[in-house]
Write an enzyme that holds these catalytic residues in place. Structure first.
Site, PDB file in Angstrom:
ATOM      1  N   TYR A 154     -35.932  -4.274   6.408  1.00 30.17           N
ATOM      2  CA  TYR A 154     -35.180  -2.886   6.229  1.00 30.17           C
ATOM      3  C   TYR A 154     -35.772  -1.953   7.097  1.00 30.17           C
ATOM      4  CZ  TYR A 154     -32.554   1.013   3.801  1.00 30.17           C
ATOM      5  OH  TYR A 154     -31.679   2.167   3.706  1.00 30.17           O
ATOM      6  N   LYS A 158     -33.829  -0.083  10.237  1.00 28.10           N
ATOM      7  CA  LYS A 158     -33.538   1.427  10.376  1.00 28.10           C
ATOM      8  C   LYS A 158     -34.406   2.084  11.545  1.00 28.10           C
ATOM      9  CE  LYS A 158     -30.527   1.970   6.877  1.00 28.10           C
ATOM     10  NZ  LYS A 158     -29.106   2.117   7.036  1.00 28.10           N
TER      11      LYS A 158
END
Ligand SMILES: NC(=O)c1ccc[n+]([C@@H]2O[C@H](COP(=O)([O-])OP(=O)(O)OC[C@H]3O[C@@H](n4cnc5c(N)ncnc54)[C@H](O)[C@@H]3O)[C@@H](O)[C@H]2O)c1
Length: 252
Positions: A154, A158
């Site tokens: 993640y 991002k």
């Protein structure tokens, strides 16, 4: 009425921060199209936007599929009579130790967060050019700068969104298109369930938040949506290529 006359496509706004954005965009006078894979949530968000007196439509869209994103942009452009504001909020998170992390899960996380942002920008930029300019706001995360245990995939996705946003802002500036990223910190939505589980449950998570966040608590979606309104407004006319943190002071 900071967004009066704006024609906005919000992608990933069926629940959470996106839903709060849809309500605020509507309250501030934008007409909007909300696109998401969650059909039930979409219906509720559109009704909420319409309650504010806005023209609002919902479209089912899977951001992992380029054709689906292209179609959503084309339909939004046609429903709104042009498109000058694009907001990408769709996100997907799974957590786990890196040595046990499945490649398939890594790919799913990149599909929604990174490729989804790319598809939206790719087709959205063309529509915004046709409108003579506008703004694109992406959604990254504080995790994309700092990471956290169990969040390697993640955080990497991002982080890619932040780098992509900065590059895109420079590329589209000559077309009068501003591009910025919002980086939420800990915001209280069910999105964080995998992170909370990785931390050992609600109590350890609350303790981590209390120690890491100077304001001592999680934010609410309603405390994040105003930055999206501002970035889409003409008041932000000199703001581009920025990563705007809304994190209770966590990054300092
Ligand atoms: N909640 C937090 O603490 C936090 C922190 C940092 C960043 N974020 C980011 O903020 C954004 C919104 O998160 P949220 O907390 O409101 O969670 P959320 O789960 O309410 O919102 C995510 C939205 O993305 C949609 N979505 C997921 N996969 C999709 C797909 N394939 N196609 C289309 N839509 C899809 C979901 O249906 C949902 O509406 C996400 O990008 C998330 O990564 C959240």
């Amino acid at each position: 009425m900071r967004l009066k006359g704006k024609r906005a496509l919000l992608i990933g706004a069926a629940t959470g921060i996106g839903r709060a954005c849809a309500r605020d965009f509507a309250r501030h006078g934008a007409s909007l199209v909300v696109a998401d894979i969650n059909e039930t949530g979409l219906v509720e968000t559109v009704a909420l936007a319409q309650e504010q007196g806005a023209s609002a439509h919902g479209l089912v869209c899977d951001v992992g599929q380029e054709a689906s994103v292209r179609e959503a942009v084309e339909q939004a452009e046609s429903l709104l009579g042009g498109l000058d504001t694009l907001v990408f909020l769709a996100g997907y998170m799974r957590t786990g130790a890196v040595d046990q992390f499945a490649a398939q899960t890594w790919d799913a996380i990149f599909d929604v967060n990174a490729r989804g942002t790319f598809f939206a920008a790719k087709h959205g930029a063309a529509a915004l050019r046709r409108a003579g300019g506008g703004s694109i706001t992406t959604t990254a995360s504080l995790a994309g700068l700092r990471g956290a245990p169990g969040m390697t995939a993640y955080a990497a996705a991002k982080g890619a969104v932040i780098a992509f946003t900065t590059a895109l802002a420079q590329e589209l500036a000559p077309d009068g298109i501003r591009v910025n990223a919002v980086l939420p910190g800990w915001i209280d939505t069910p999105f964080n369930t995998p992170a909370i589980e990785y931390m050992g449950g609600a109590l350890p998570h609350a303790e981590i938040v209390r120690r890491a966040v100077p304001l001592g608590r999680q934010g609410t979606p309603q405390e994040v949506s105003p930055i999206y309104v501002f970035l889409a407004s003409d008041e932000a006319g000199y703001i581009t290529a920025k990563a705007m943190m809304v994190d209770g002071g966590m990054a300092h």
